[in-house]
Scaffold this active site. Structure first.
Site, PDB file in Angstrom:
ATOM      1  N   ASP A 243       0.852  -1.185   0.000  1.00 12.21           N
ATOM      2  CA  ASP A 243       0.000   0.000   0.000  1.00 12.21           C
ATOM      3  C   ASP A 243       0.888   1.235   0.000  1.00 12.21           C
ATOM      4  OD1 ASP A 243      -2.336   1.835   0.563  1.00 12.21           O
ATOM      5  OD2 ASP A 243      -3.310  -0.106   0.799  1.00 12.21           O
TER       6      ASP A 243
ATOM      7  N   HIS B  14      -2.466   2.973  -4.744  1.00 11.23           N
ATOM      8  CA  HIS B  14      -1.958   2.498  -3.454  1.00 11.23           C
ATOM      9  C   HIS B  14      -0.514   2.014  -3.609  1.00 11.23           C
ATOM     10  CE1 HIS B  14      -5.733   2.764  -1.191  1.00 11.23           C
ATOM     11  NE2 HIS B  14      -6.337   2.350  -2.296  1.00 11.23           N
TER      12      HIS B  14
ATOM     13  N   GLU C 255      -9.620   2.324  -6.087  1.00 10.67           N
ATOM     14  CA  GLU C 255      -9.374   3.711  -5.690  1.00 10.67           C
ATOM     15  C   GLU C 255      -8.233   4.376  -6.463  1.00 10.67           C
ATOM     16  OE1 GLU C 255     -10.995   3.545  -1.102  1.00 10.67           O
ATOM     17  OE2 GLU C 255      -8.886   3.066  -1.431  1.00 10.67           O
TER      18      GLU C 255
ATOM     19  N   PHE D  49     -13.699  -4.662   9.270  1.00 10.00           N
ATOM     20  CA  PHE D  49     -13.563  -4.625  10.721  1.00 10.00           C
ATOM     21  C   PHE D  49     -12.751  -3.431  11.221  1.00 10.00           C
ATOM     22  CE2 PHE D  49     -14.318  -9.471  11.330  1.00 10.00           C
ATOM     23  CZ  PHE D  49     -15.613  -9.302  10.891  1.00 10.00           C
TER      24      PHE D  49
END
Length: 762
Positions: free
Chosen positions: A193, A267, A335, A428
């Site tokens: 990332d 990313h 993204e 989560f």
């Protein structure tokens, strides 16, 4: 009492035996018997081959750590625990027959034998998993029963983001062990990332030397400043190739397939910081590994027009595929902001050469080229659901994540297989209970109950889509994690609920039965050194105006606890007033409440400091649904997502408060909040007006904020105060949105959120 359940009743969670057979995920069919089978130093396993031997050894060796004996294992003869291959059983399924003197385990494959032992593991005392020698009086026994079990989905996945928080290998192995116990069979590792490159690639050493390291920042993830000139990165790490081999082997022994993800084309700041030549030549800023959200620097992505980029990615994937035997490779695809592609001469040339008409289709070209390469190596490519924005590459598998994963159906419509991991249910990173008690993160709440009640098959789907649904994935993003304990807190107990959704047949579930079983298994996690959240015991609240009063409503997702409360500020006890229904407050009060079970306090103490003023309890009028928070007497926290803030996005707005009668107004305070990192800012202008008829309003005050005041970096509650001396029945607040976030802001170029919590009239 003997309880017999037929396989025809393959519906999880309706059975009274939940407490006595506390297994998660719940087996499909159980017939309970009488008595127990006891493991002791005379217990002998009988297996059929070397693979079964290894599975039995892992289980038997645990006894050596805790009981002082290790059951014998042999490949012929008689014994107490017998493995029997039955090719008629489904993949990963098993039959478990426990008598007082013998256990018979039947399965068609190694996974089935392993999962049968995980069922037995959960029925043994929690100390079995502690690794600590126990007193000789401990009984290592499991109840007599017959189990027939098999999974609903063949793809039951957990994703761990090790890029944003580099989880140490030893802690990752702990997570794998628990996931295996819960019959999770896939581990998706998010290895790459903007915030870090976490896998050794020998051909490109700068990925480790540069890409694996960033600046340590104390601020929450979205608010972390990017690396400044002259700063030396001081936080990070990566898994060596030997580490990866160990992780893959450890998981494989536990029937978990490890799926690597190498993100692209976005990313990718970590790899571009190491090799900036793979960015577009239109990039006009230094590229660094990002400590946090990164702002517009996340727009630095691989150049789609540079052939050397594809060569680099293919070389990286060659090393990755050699390390991971998985049939799947996740290639990202989410993204991707294409600001620099639009300016890049190479990307423009690529579009002309390939007859590509849009930047979205250019991403489609990029991903298809990499996908084809992955398939040429005999692997199956996976990507996020943004790929449905353009023509999907051949045979690619899509992870539905945005919102409720709706885009996955677009892939299904084209005949593609897909996995559901919806952000609103299975991400989560989100709060798992009342936010006033939770570690800071962002977005909304996903409670344990939300996860448990999730049904992956959507009613809006065409019937054939269900045949393409491979399974589900719980996704643990780690932006706000700084320690392994932070990861564990967010994962557990929600992963228990996700495992049941993935394993159990479609149908109604028994929330209460699940809680009973979870209560038995959570001490096992503690014994393994894994902390878990207790958010399910905390109280949600909703305060609403009611004709000059405030109605207080409280709830807890656990139906088996009592809510006890006081209204005088005293600490609640098991003898405090029992909450049974909403009640009204007519004057200032400090409500304190907590959950209790068996006389013991279970949850945190909820404190509601309800202050009355002339607007409290009054009716509000606006175009947002939760405008009642403006007059409910309760101030919000510094988390604008805590359900005590009413928000307007990207536009001017207004609201009216009906004070009920003509009222003397000397001072008005409007509660505002600023959170620069999340694009939340105070208005550029606030105007206060009064009226007697709700038609003709007179302006009695105006507050303006300069551009610098609006966009000054901070997270703070900032009240707007109007000193006035007027009268009126209706109070109107109008506000002006400051427009797009400016250059240099955390959310540069994005619209602004404006939030208000309480209007105080004196």
């Amino acid at each position: 009492m003997r309880i017999i359940l037929s396989i025809a009743a393959f519906v999880c969670g309706i059975y009274a035996w939940a407490a006595s057979v506390p297994v998660i995920p719940q087996p499909v069919s159980v017939t309970e018997g009488v008595g127990y089978f006891n493991f002791d130093d005379a217990t002998t396993f009988v297996v059929e081959n070397a693979q079964q031997l290894k599975i039995a050894e892992m289980f038997a060796d645990k006894f050596g750590e805790t009981s002082g004996f290790v059951p014998a294992i042999k490949t012929s003869g008689d014994g107490n625990v017998v493995f029997i291959t039955d090719a008629s059983l489904p993949a990963e399924g098993y039959k478990l027959d426990v008598a007082t003197d013998k256990i018979r385990i039947a399965a068609a494959d190694n996974a089935g034998f392993f999962y049968a032992l995980q069922t037995l593991r959960q029925l043994l005392p929690a100390a079995f998993d502690s690794g600590i020698a126990q007193d000789g009086a401990m009984k290592w026994q499991v109840p007599v029963m017959k189990v027939e079990d098999q999974p609903r989905f063949g793809f039951r996945s957990l994703m761990i983001d090790v890029a944003r928080y580099f989880l140490p290998k030893s802690e990752l192995l702990k997570v794998i062990d628990v996931a295996a116990m819960l019959k999770i069979n896939k581990l998706h590792l998010h290895l790459v990332d903007d915030t870090g490159w976490r896998i050794e690639i020998k051909r490109y050493p700068k990925l480790m030397q540069v890409g694996a390291w960033r600046m340590h920042r104390d601020e929450p993830f979205p608010a972390r400043p990017n690396q400044r000139p002259g700063e030396e990165p001081n936080e990070g790490g990566y898994y060596t190739q030997d580490d990866i081999r160990e992780i893959v082997a450890f998981a494989g022994e536990r029937q978990i397939e490890v799926i690597p993800e190498i993100e692209m084309p976005a990313h990718t700041s970590s790899s571009l910081a190491a090799y900036p030549e793979f960015a577009c030549p239109s990039v006009d800023k230094p590229i660094t590994v990002l400590p946090g959200g990164g702002g517009v620097n996340t727009q630095f992505i691989y150049c789609a027009g540079n052939d050397s980029v594809y060569t680099f990615i293919q070389n990286v994937l060659d090393e990755v595929m050699a390390l991971f035997p998985s049939e799947y490779i996740h290639i990202g695809g989410d993204e991707a902001v294409k600001t620099y592609w639009a300016k890049c001469p190479r990307c423009k040339a690529r579009m002309e050469a390939e007859n590509i008409s849009s930047l979205e289709d250019l991403q489609g070209y990029f991903m298809a080229r990499i996908s084809d390469y992955v398939r040429s190596k005999g692997k199956k490519p996976i990507a996020w659901d943004e790929l449905t924005n353009h023509k999907l590459p051949d045979d690619i598998i899509i992870y539905g994540w945005r919102g409720l994963g709706e885009a996955a159906s677009k892939a299904a419509a084209q005949g593609h297989k897909f996995v559901m991991t919806p952000a609103r249910v299975l991400y989560f990173i989100r709060y798992q209970g009342p936010q006033w008690f939770e570690p800071y993160t962002y977005f909304g709440n996903i409670t344990l109950k939300d996860v448990y009640e999730y049904e992956p098959e959507q009613s809006s789907w065409k019937p054939e889509y269900a045949q393409l649904l491979m399974g589900i994935q719980a996704s643990m993003w780690t932006e706000f994690c700084r320690t392994p304990g932070d990861v564990y807190h967010q994962l557990f107990p929600r992963l228990l609920a996700a495992s049941e959704v993935a394993w159990c047949p479609k149908g109604d579930r028994d929330w209460q039965g699940f809680l009973q079983r979870a209560d038995v298994q959570l001490p096992r996690l503690q014994a393994m050194g894994i902390n878990h959240a207790r958010s399910m015991f905390n109280i949600d609240h909703k305060l609403t105006p009611a004709d000059g009063k405030v109605q207080v409503e409280m709830s807890c997702i656990r139906p088996d606890v009592e809510i006890r409360y006081s209204t005088d500020g005293t600490e609640p006890t098991a003898k405090s007033k029992l909450y049974e229904k909403p009640f009204e407050l007519k004057k200032q009060a400090v409500v304190k409440a907590a959950t209790f079970s068996g006389g013991k306090r279970e949850g945190e103490v909820l404190v509601l400091d309800v202050a009355f003023n002339k607007a409290t309890g009054c009716e509000t009028q606006s175009n947002v649904a939760n405008d009642y928070v403006l007059t409910n007497g309760l101030r919000g926290s510094d988390r604008h997502s805590d359900f005590e803030w009413a928000g307007w996005y990207g536009k001017d707005g207004s609201f009216v408060i009906d004070l009920g009668r003509r009222t003397s107004i000397k001072k008005v305070t409007v509660g505002c909040i600023n959170n620069s990192s999340m694009g939340v800012h105070i208005p550029s202008e606030l105007k206060l007006s009064v009226s007697d008829d709700n038609k003709s309003f007179k302006t009695v005050g105006t507050k303006t904020n300069t551009h610098e005041e609006v966009f000054r970096t901070r997270t703070a509650i900032e009240d707007a105060v109007f000193d006035t001396n007027t009268k009126g029945r209706y109070l109107k607040v109008e506000f002006t949105n400051p427009g797009k976030c400016p250059v240099g802001d955390f959310k540069e170029g994005q619209d602004v959120w404006i939030y208000f919590d309480e209007v105080i009239v004196e």
